[in-house]
Design a protein around this motif. Structure first.
Motif, PDB file in Angstrom:
ATOM      1  N   GLN A  85     -39.062  14.382 -72.509  1.00 16.97           N
ATOM      2  CA  GLN A  85     -40.375  15.008 -72.318  1.00 16.97           C
ATOM      3  C   GLN A  85     -41.465  13.965 -72.075  1.00 16.97           C
ATOM      4  O   GLN A  85     -42.416  14.209 -71.324  1.00 16.97           O
ATOM      5  N   LEU A  86     -41.325  12.791 -72.679  1.00 21.80           N
ATOM      6  CA  LEU A  86     -42.321  11.735 -72.425  1.00 21.80           C
ATOM      7  C   LEU A  86     -42.388  11.385 -70.944  1.00 21.80           C
ATOM      8  O   LEU A  86     -43.460  11.154 -70.399  1.00 21.80           O
ATOM      9  N   VAL A  87     -41.233  11.346 -70.274  1.00 23.54           N
ATOM     10  CA  VAL A  87     -41.230  10.946 -68.860  1.00 23.54           C
ATOM     11  C   VAL A  87     -41.454  12.128 -67.917  1.00 23.54           C
ATOM     12  O   VAL A  87     -41.453  11.960 -66.699  1.00 23.54           O
ATOM     13  N   TYR A  88     -41.681  13.309 -68.462  1.00 23.28           N
ATOM     14  CA  TYR A  88     -41.821  14.513 -67.633  1.00 23.28           C
ATOM     15  C   TYR A  88     -43.210  14.584 -66.999  1.00 23.28           C
ATOM     16  O   TYR A  88     -44.228  14.539 -67.685  1.00 23.28           O
ATOM     17  N   GLU A  89     -43.214  14.682 -65.678  1.00 23.46           N
ATOM     18  CA  GLU A  89     -44.458  14.852 -64.918  1.00 23.46           C
ATOM     19  C   GLU A  89     -45.509  13.795 -65.232  1.00 23.46           C
ATOM     20  O   GLU A  89     -46.686  14.103 -65.458  1.00 23.46           O
TER      21      GLU A  89
END
Lengths: 117, 455
Positions: B268-272
């Motif tokens: 989730q940290l690297v999401y979008e």
């Protein structure tokens, strides 16, 4: 030896306008340096040749053992204009993981990398 | 032990699990509950609803959601911060107060309303005053699509919701607020962080970034070890447990399914995100490259090392404009040679569309089961022996009559095209309006945020 990215990394992707972002995360911290060395912006651009219209940008997150890629012009104009099933780039994550790396045998053995089937 | 503040996220989009806000409010031991309803496309839908009915234009299920968790809000002090206001935050707040009164809150519920993000009523004045609102990617001036604009909203930050909390609101309703600012505002309220305390502001925004998509950080849509994620039917929604020093523990309510792990949080940290050294928000520019994650206990992941630099002078603006019409049709072809049959159907149909003189800006054909999801990256013979392949064709254009006519042309293939075809109930799709997005920037001082608290 041939090493499939899907066996040594996981990933998540999404969209920002007409850009797809793909975060690639090493499954083991000790595999990150190899991935960072082999998975260059050029390697990724070659993988997506014909599939995206713009350039590939790459950012390193060594602290998270991750790379972030921006694939420009990847989404046929973006979320609501695109007619594709994957209009919002949600599965660029796994299309990225289709990449197969060439790794010297000795290094692959030392890192305990899984052999491609 | 130093004090911690728990912020949960019970909605990652409009249409997310209706029971999640209650799960968190009742079982999350929360101080604050944030709910994110607004995707870009949502704003244009809401603007259209409001043009037909001036009392509409917000997330319609929000008042009932609040009414269903009045106990936690009024008895246990859980405060709710939500962008449910869409293009009508005041209407949303009034409906929420009415729903709460009906559910027995009397006149006790105080609802804060944050406005000022909606630029549509001021759009011509802003353009006349020299705000070009040029497209961030192409540089084109907004005037090229001005007559088709249906919504225009600035992404505002945490200051508005913070003021509403400070003035005693139990529930804060905003319009287009940056999602993660709905997490930062409660943290600033609880800890008194200064608006120029960039490291802690960044920690709060990054915490918000992780939880703002709901269960997408607690095992939902998690590729890592996905087969072993427990009890997904009862998945826990995320909680950021934050300390005054800016360290954060991500977790979920006890007894729920899903998994909070370093991999689930990292995904989730690297999401979008774009450049992880400069993740732009209205409140602070965040640097992700010093973050450290550790599994401190089962389903608890500790994050430290957030860094920040001063907030940008410009705010992002999302403009929505009418961009024509689209429709889809699908047919399913069965083994043997399912992909070849579907491809032949595509050739036949395209020839007919051509002969009819229909004009489209875009036609996309996909063969689901033979490479639709990964497109050109799919290995060449991947679908050769597929038990079935779904032919999916979409068209988009400015001429609605042509798109309408297209929808009549797919079903006939069942009788007059390639064999072994079925699944034609969806052959004739509906014509849908296309709304496109125009990302732009505007100077911060051109956007005035207002706060009122209703009771």
């Amino acid at each position: 030896m041939k090493v499939r990215l899907v066996d040594i990394a996981h990933a998540r992707s999404g969209d920002k306008g007409n850009i797809a972002n793909v975060g690639v995360i090493a499954l083991k911290p000790e595999w990150y340096p190899l991935i960072a060395r082999e998975l260059t912006a050029d390697r990724v651009a070659a993988h997506y040749a014909g599939a995206i219209k713009g350039r590939v940008e790459r950012f390193e997150l060594a602290n998270l053992h991750a790379l972030n890629f921006l694939l420009h012009g990847a989404l046929d104009g973006g979320g609501t204009l695109s007619l594709r099933t994957d209009a919002q780039g949600k599965v660029f994550s796994t299309s990225m993981l289709r990449i197969v790396l060439d790794v010297p045998d000795a290094e692959a053995r030392a890192l305990g990398l899984p052999d491609a089937p | 032990m130093s004090r911690t503040v728990r912020v949960g996220c019970g909605a990652g989009m409009w249409g997310d699990d209706l029971d999640a806000p209650r799960q968190l409010a009742e079982r999350g031991q929360l101080d604050y509950l944030m709910l994110d309803y607004l995707a870009e496309v949502t704003m244009s839908i809401l603007q259209k609803q409001r043009s037909r009915d001036p009392s509409a234009g917000y997330a319609r299920d929000f008042p009932a959601t609040v009414a269903g968790i009045l106990g936690p809000i009024l008895e246990h002090g859980v405060k709710v911060v939500a962008d449910a206001g869409g293009v009508n935050p005041r209407g949303c707040a009034e409906a929420t107060i009415a729903a709460a009164a009906k559910a027995g809150a009397g006149g006790r519920l105080r609802v804060g309303v944050v406005t000022g993000d909606d630029l549509l009523p001021r759009l011509d004045a802003l353009l006349a005053a020299g705000h070009a609102l040029a497209h961030m990617e192409t540089g084109a001036p907004l005037s090229s699509v001005r007559d088709r604009v249906v919504a225009a909203n600035a992404y505002i930050g945490a200051d508005g919701p913070l003021e509403a909390l400070t003035r005693g609101a139990h529930v804060v309703v905003t319009g287009r607020c940056a999602d993660a600012s709905l997490t930062l505002a409660p943290l600033r309220h609880a800890f008194g962080w200064g608006g120029d305390d960039w490291a802690r502001m960044a920690a709060g925004m990054i915490a918000g970034h992780v939880i703002e998509c709901g269960a997408q950080c607690t095992g939902g849509n998690c590729l890592h070890d996905w087969r072993t994620i427990p009890d997904m039917a009862n998945i826990g929604y995320p909680i950021a447990e934050v300390s005054d020093d800016g360290s954060v523990v991500f977790t979920k309510p006890d007894g729920t399914g899903g998994r909070v792990s370093v991999p689930s949080v990292t995904e989730q940290l690297v999401y979008e995100i774009g450049d992880p050294r400069a993740y732009m928000t209205p409140d602070v520019v965040c640097d992700f490259t010093g973050l450290q994650l550790e599994q401190s206990a089962p389903d608890r992941v500790r994050m430290t090392g957030a860094r920040g630099t001063p907030k940008p002078e410009m705010l992002k603006v999302s403009v929505a404009y009418q961009a024509g019409w689209k429709a889809f049709g699908t047919l399913t072809y069965a083994w043997p040679d399912a992909a070849d049959k579907a491809r032949m159907a595509d050739r036949v149909l395209r020839e007919r569309l051509e002969r009819l003189g229909l004009r489209f800006d875009e036609i996309v054909s996909e063969f689901v089961g033979a490479g639709a999801a990964h497109g050109a990256v799919t290995p060449t013979h991947a679908g050769d022996d597929a038990p079935e392949v779904m032919y999916r064709i979409g068209v988009r254009g400015m001429n609605k009559a042509h798109v309408e006519r297209f929808t009549r042309e797919v079903a006939p293939l069942v009788l007059n095209g390639p064999p072994s075809v079925t699944g034609y109930a969806q052959a004739r799709g509906k014509v849908e309006e296309v709304v496109a997005f125009w990302p732009a920037l505007i100077r911060r001082d051109a956007v005035t945020v207002s706060v009122e608290v209703l009771q």
